[in-house]
Design a protein around this motif. Structure first.
Motif, short mmCIF file in Angstrom:
data_model
loop_
_atom_site.label_atom_id
_atom_site.label_comp_id
_atom_site.label_asym_id
_atom_site.label_seq_id
_atom_site.Cartn_x
_atom_site.Cartn_y
_atom_site.Cartn_z
N MET A 1 0.90 -1.42 0.04
CA MET A 1 0.03 -0.15 0.02
C MET A 1 0.96 1.41 0.07
O MET A 1 2.02 1.34 0.72
N ASP A 85 -6.60 3.33 -2.32
CA ASP A 85 -5.77 2.38 -1.66
C ASP A 85 -4.55 2.99 -0.90
O ASP A 85 -3.86 2.07 -0.21
N SER A 161 -8.67 5.15 4.86
CA SER A 161 -9.39 4.31 5.31
C SER A 161 -10.96 4.75 6.16
O SER A 161 -11.99 4.28 6.35
N HIS A 164 -13.16 5.84 3.20
CA HIS A 164 -13.18 5.12 2.05
C HIS A 164 -14.61 4.83 1.39
O HIS A 164 -15.13 5.28 0.35
#
Length: 231
Positions: A1, A85, A161, A164
């Motif tokens: 990542m 990502d 995150s 997202h």
């Protein structure tokens, strides 16, 4: 990542884009970050795309995405959706009004926060933009919460995150997705940090939306922002 992806929407910035890419590359490299700069050329009519492609030949940290013109907001949103990502997303505009040297304090503070956003100081904008900025802040504050000072500031570092799923839900044609992103940070009670960033007057090119078109665009963005809140 990837550690960090920089999202830069670009439209007719042949006079500024080389300096912008150089400054950001130098700043990010000095911080020893694993990063990639993604420039999204939004159907520029000048030499912007040719300049970007030449820069990319010499800079392996730079990626150029050429796309049909869809507007500033949808271009930003495309950049977000295609790069979730990464651990972190950072969005900055290509007009060089906010400088790369402001970034270090954001990056060093990131561990304790989910959303780090600048609020523009020394901003000398025409009255229509001052009015639309105020209305945007009031709208986001009323419907999402009022913890963010400068809700549409194009200087924002986001923990991917935490955003997202919500970002994927934002309609692709959204005029000002950053209003919604600021609202999400409020609504989800994310850890927010805000720093002053010095605004510099544009030295090249010109703004693409003026006068009456600006108010029409602002009205559209506010309706979209409110509608998303109740989805």
């Amino acid at each position: 990542m990837s550690e960090l992806k920089i999202i830069i929407p670009v439209y007719n910035e042949e006079g500024a884009i080389s300096d912008v890419i150089h400054d950001w590359t130098q700043t990010l490299s000095s911080l020893n970050i694993d990063y990639t700069i993604y420039t999204f050329n939004d159907g520029s009519k000048d030499q912007t795309l040719q300049i970007l492609n030449k820069l990319a030949e010499e800079n392996d940290r730079l990626q150029v995405v050429d796309k049909p013109n869809s507007g500033h907001g949808p271009t930003i949103l495309k950049g977000y959706k295609e790069n979730l990502d990464a651990q972190w997303l950072f969005q900055i505009d290509s007009d060089n009004e906010l400088k790369a040297n402001e970034f270090e304090k954001f990056w060093k503070a990131r561990h304790d926060f989910d959303f780090l956003i600048g609020y523009r100081i020394h901003r000398n904008s025409p009255l229509p933009r001052v009015v639309t900025t105020l209305i945007s802040k009031l709208t986001v504050g009323f419907f999402y919460g009022n913890r963010v000072k400068d809700v549409n500031a194009p200087f924002r570092l986001m923990r991917s995150s935490k955003f997202h799923d919500d970002i994927l839900r934002i309609p692709d044609n959204t005029f000002a997705p950053n209003l919604i992103v600021s609202g999400i940070a409020n609504l989800r009670k994310l850890r927010i940090q805000q720093f002053p960033v010095t605004h510099h007057n544009r030295e090249t090119g010109e703004v693409s939306i003026k006068k009456w078109k600006l108010f029409k665009a602002a009205f559209k963005s506010l309706i979209q922002t409110i509608t998303f809140r109740f989805k």
